[in-house]
Design an enzyme around this catalytic site. Structure first.
Site, PDB file in Angstrom:
ATOM      1  CB  ALA A 117       4.667  -6.949  -7.515  1.00 42.16           C
ATOM      2  CE1 TYR A 118       1.705  -5.957   0.560  1.00 31.36           C
ATOM      3  CE2 TYR A 118       1.009  -3.509   0.152  1.00 31.36           C
ATOM      4  CZ  TYR A 118       0.914  -4.847   0.792  1.00 31.36           C
ATOM      5  OH  TYR A 118       0.476  -4.787   2.129  1.00 31.36           O
ATOM      6  CB  THR A 119      -0.596  -2.296  -5.670  1.00 29.57           C
ATOM      7  OG1 THR A 119      -0.093  -1.429  -4.822  1.00 29.57           O
ATOM      8  CG2 THR A 119      -2.195  -1.775  -5.880  1.00 29.57           C
ATOM      9  CB  SER A 168      -0.613  -9.441  -4.100  1.00 31.99           C
ATOM     10  OG  SER A 168      -0.234  -8.691  -3.171  1.00 31.99           O
ATOM     11  CE  LYS A 169      -1.926  -7.158   1.328  1.00 34.81           C
ATOM     12  NZ  LYS A 169      -2.443  -8.236   2.053  1.00 34.81           N
TER      13      LYS A 169
END
Length: 245
Positions: free
Chosen positions: A153-155, A157-158
């Site tokens: 999920a973090y990746t 967003s990035k």
């Protein structure tokens, strides 16, 4: 009277970690800095005090990066104090890790609000306000290439940050403003180290050919390069990771 000849930067998330290192590095180049914070004004005040103690110029500005009204006021405050804005560095972000199968969707929404909407709101203000000869620098992550489990999920967003950054660079054709993203690798910050045992940290340190974790100062040097002399680097993602990927 306002000195309109001084280069001016606004650094979101500038109160700690990589953000503080960026603030102090830009200040060493003679850039006046707006130090943005979301919730910890005391830490932002400490960063400003560290800059002014060595002869630099800095002020604090607060607000939720995803709130367009708060960010408009933050930009206004920096412009009132220093006369304009030349560099915007968007280090503000949150990282919540979980396998995709078990991720709490509220965590997904929190990350996307800060990391995607927040970057979009700040980039939108920057596109309207940064002066000719300036630079907009967003933050991605090397995990977009490394594919570490639990970072899905973090990746995501990035990856969105990278996409909007590269398009904004093309949209600002003719304005003499560069737009790039810095993608740090494993970096020794509280955000990265939280929840990892020493064995995991040691293993990550060995992934780079330089056999160490990055430091906030390492990342700040990359930002200073893009903010200053790197006028021919535009519409790029700079992987500051010691050769991990």
């Amino acid at each position: 009277m306002t000195d309109t000849t001084t280069r001016v930067a606004l650094v979101t998330g500038g109160s700690g970690g990589i953000g503080r290192a960026v603030v102090e590095r830009l200040a060493r180049d003679g850039i006046a800095v707006g130090v943005h914070y979301a919730g910890n004004k005391a830490r932002a005040d400490e960063t400003v005090a560290a800059v002014t103690a060595v002869g630099g110029r800095a002020i604090t500005v607060g607000g939720d990066v995803a709130d367009e009204h708060a960010m408009a006021e933050a930009f206004d405050a920096v412009e009132r104090e220093f006369g304009g804005i030349d560099v915007v560095v968007n280090t503000a972000g949150i990282m919540l890790l979980s396998p995709i199968a078990t991720l709490d969707l509220d965590d997904l929404d929190r990350m996307h609000r800060t990391n995607i909407r927040g970057t979009f709101v700040v980039s939108q203000q920057a596109a309207r306000r940064v002066r000719a000869g300036g630079a907009i620098i967003n933050f991605s992550t090397s995990v977009t290439r490394l594919q570490f489990p639990a970072y899905g999920a973090y990746t995501a967003s990035k990856a969105a940050v990278e996409g909007m950054t590269l398009i904004l660079a093309r949209e600002l054709r003719g304005k003499d403003i560069t737009v790039n993203a810095v993608a740090p690798g494993p970096t020794a910050t509280p955000l990265f180290l939280d929840g990892k045992d020493q064995a995991a940290i040691d293993n990550l340190a060995k992934t780079a050919p330089l056999e160490r974790l990055g430091t906030p100062d390492d990342i700040a040097e990359a930002v200073a390069f893009l903010a200053g002399p790197a006028r021919w680097i535009n519409g790029q993602v700079l992987f500051a990771n010691g050769g991990v990927a």
